[in-house]
Motif scaffolding. Structure first.
Motif, short mmCIF file in Angstrom:
data_model
loop_
_atom_site.label_atom_id
_atom_site.label_comp_id
_atom_site.label_asym_id
_atom_site.label_seq_id
_atom_site.Cartn_x
_atom_site.Cartn_y
_atom_site.Cartn_z
N LYS A 36 0.74 -1.25 0.02
CA LYS A 36 0.00 0.04 -0.05
C LYS A 36 0.72 1.27 0.09
O LYS A 36 0.34 2.30 -0.43
N ALA A 37 1.94 1.09 0.50
CA ALA A 37 3.18 2.30 0.79
C ALA A 37 3.37 2.85 -0.59
O ALA A 37 3.63 4.08 -0.81
N LYS A 38 3.36 2.05 -1.63
CA LYS A 38 3.94 2.53 -2.92
C LYS A 38 2.77 3.20 -3.90
O LYS A 38 2.92 3.73 -4.82
N LEU A 39 1.38 3.15 -3.19
CA LEU A 39 0.43 3.88 -3.97
C LEU A 39 0.71 5.55 -4.14
O LEU A 39 0.65 6.00 -5.37
N ILE A 40 1.11 5.87 -3.04
CA ILE A 40 1.63 7.48 -3.21
C ILE A 40 2.62 7.93 -4.07
O ILE A 40 2.69 8.81 -4.76
N GLU A 41 3.59 6.83 -4.00
CA GLU A 41 4.88 6.98 -4.99
C GLU A 41 4.35 6.98 -6.37
O GLU A 41 4.82 7.81 -7.08
N THR A 42 3.26 6.15 -6.67
CA THR A 42 2.96 6.26 -8.14
C THR A 42 2.14 6.96 -8.44
O THR A 42 2.11 8.08 -9.38
N ALA A 43 1.32 7.69 -7.28
CA ALA A 43 0.25 9.08 -7.71
C ALA A 43 1.18 10.06 -8.12
O ALA A 43 0.77 10.98 -9.05
N LEU A 44 2.08 10.27 -7.31
CA LEU A 44 3.02 11.67 -7.54
C LEU A 44 3.72 11.44 -9.07
O LEU A 44 4.11 12.47 -9.60
N ASN A 45 3.68 10.62 -9.75
CA ASN A 45 4.25 10.42 -11.08
C ASN A 45 3.22 11.15 -12.05
O ASN A 45 3.76 11.62 -13.19
N TYR A 46 2.00 11.25 -11.56
CA TYR A 46 0.91 11.81 -12.27
C TYR A 46 0.86 13.31 -12.06
O TYR A 46 0.05 13.84 -12.51
N LEU A 47 1.71 13.87 -11.19
CA LEU A 47 1.55 15.41 -10.54
C LEU A 47 1.30 16.06 -11.70
O LEU A 47 2.42 16.10 -12.50
N ASN A 48 0.78 17.00 -11.87
CA ASN A 48 0.44 18.24 -12.83
C ASN A 48 -0.05 17.66 -13.97
O ASN A 48 0.02 18.48 -15.03
N THR A 49 -0.58 16.33 -14.32
CA THR A 49 -1.33 16.08 -15.41
C THR A 49 -2.45 16.94 -15.53
O THR A 49 -3.38 17.01 -14.60
#
Length: 251
Positions: A124-137
């Motif tokens: 679960k801890a990896k979800l935020i790390e993945t989400a940040l890849n979409y930042l500013n999309t």
């Protein structure tokens, strides 16, 4: 029943069989689906991943055999993990594909891929790390890529890249998981849902630590979250009214 696979990087799935019809979602490279109805220029399809229905241009997919479809849906998903990568076509040309594209059917399509992929369930801890890849999309209705995405497309793709399946729309995702009573009970990766004045759920985001949330609103951004909803510091106002917090992934 007939079956198909998308062979382009991203195609619009439309509400009706017209180029000017509303885009309800997108079909990414390698996605599998059932072909429900075929017309001269358009086909009504049902995506395997989330059972979403819509109309796809006939020039943007190819038919596959039923036995291949049934074999591929049983395989563990193998997804592109970089923002953008390429597959090589039989004629040696390169086709750009985006994060979250499926590679399970690449051999069936006759393509090759040498980039980074992911095929396991992550903590679960990896979800935020993945989400940040979409930042500013930028926000795009029906979008599912790092070049345009909507709120539920964002949460769906983040979860998918971590090995978890969400439905397509916020109102459908809200039926998944277990409800929490307070924000203080949440942990990073839980989902927060918001409703309109009529009580219809129309927005979703991913909870971060310290009462922040990452969500697609204008663009994928980070805002504050409290018991009332999302607080936009720039506007100095709440922009979304909190309805419920759900825990879909426990750890």
């Amino acid at each position: 029943m007939q079956y198909g696979v998308a062979f382009l990087s991203v195609s619009a799935l439309r509400e009706s069989p017209s180029d000017t019809a509303e885009q309800v979602t997108q079909v990414l490279y390698g996605e599998l689906f059932k072909v429900v109805e075929v017309r001269k220029k358009w086909s009504r399809i049902r995506l395997y991943l989330d059972k979403y229905d819509g109309w796809l241009d006939n020039k943007q997919y190819q038919f596959i055999e039923e036995e291949d479809y049934k074999r591929l849906i049983l395989e563990k998903p193998k997804l592109v993990s970089d923002l953008v990568d390429f597959v090589q076509l039989p004629n040696k040309q390169l086709l750009p594909i985006t994060m979250g594209s499926s590679l399970n059917s690449i051999m069936l399509l006759g393509h090759t891929f040498e980039g980074n992929a992911i095929s396991k369930r992550l903590p679960k801890a990896k979800l935020i790390e993945t989400a940040l890849n979409y930042l500013n999309t930028p926000y795009q209705w029906g979008g599912k890529t790092p070049f345009g995405i909507d709120c539920s497309g964002f949460t769906q793709m983040v979860y998918l890249l971590n090995g978890h399946i969400l439905k397509r729309d916020a109102s459908l995702q809200a039926n998944q998981g277990d409800a929490l009573s307070f924000i203080e009970e949440s942990t990073p990766g839980d989902l927060a849902f918001f409703d309109d004045n009529e009580g219809n759920i129309n927005h979703v985001g991913i909870i971060m630590k310290d009462h922040y949330i990452i969500h697609a609103h204008g663009h994928v951004r980070i805002d504050q979250l409290d018991q009332s909803g999302i607080f936009n510091v720039e506007k100095k106002a709440h922009t979304h009214k909190l309805r419920v917090i759900k825990r879909v992934v426990k750890r």
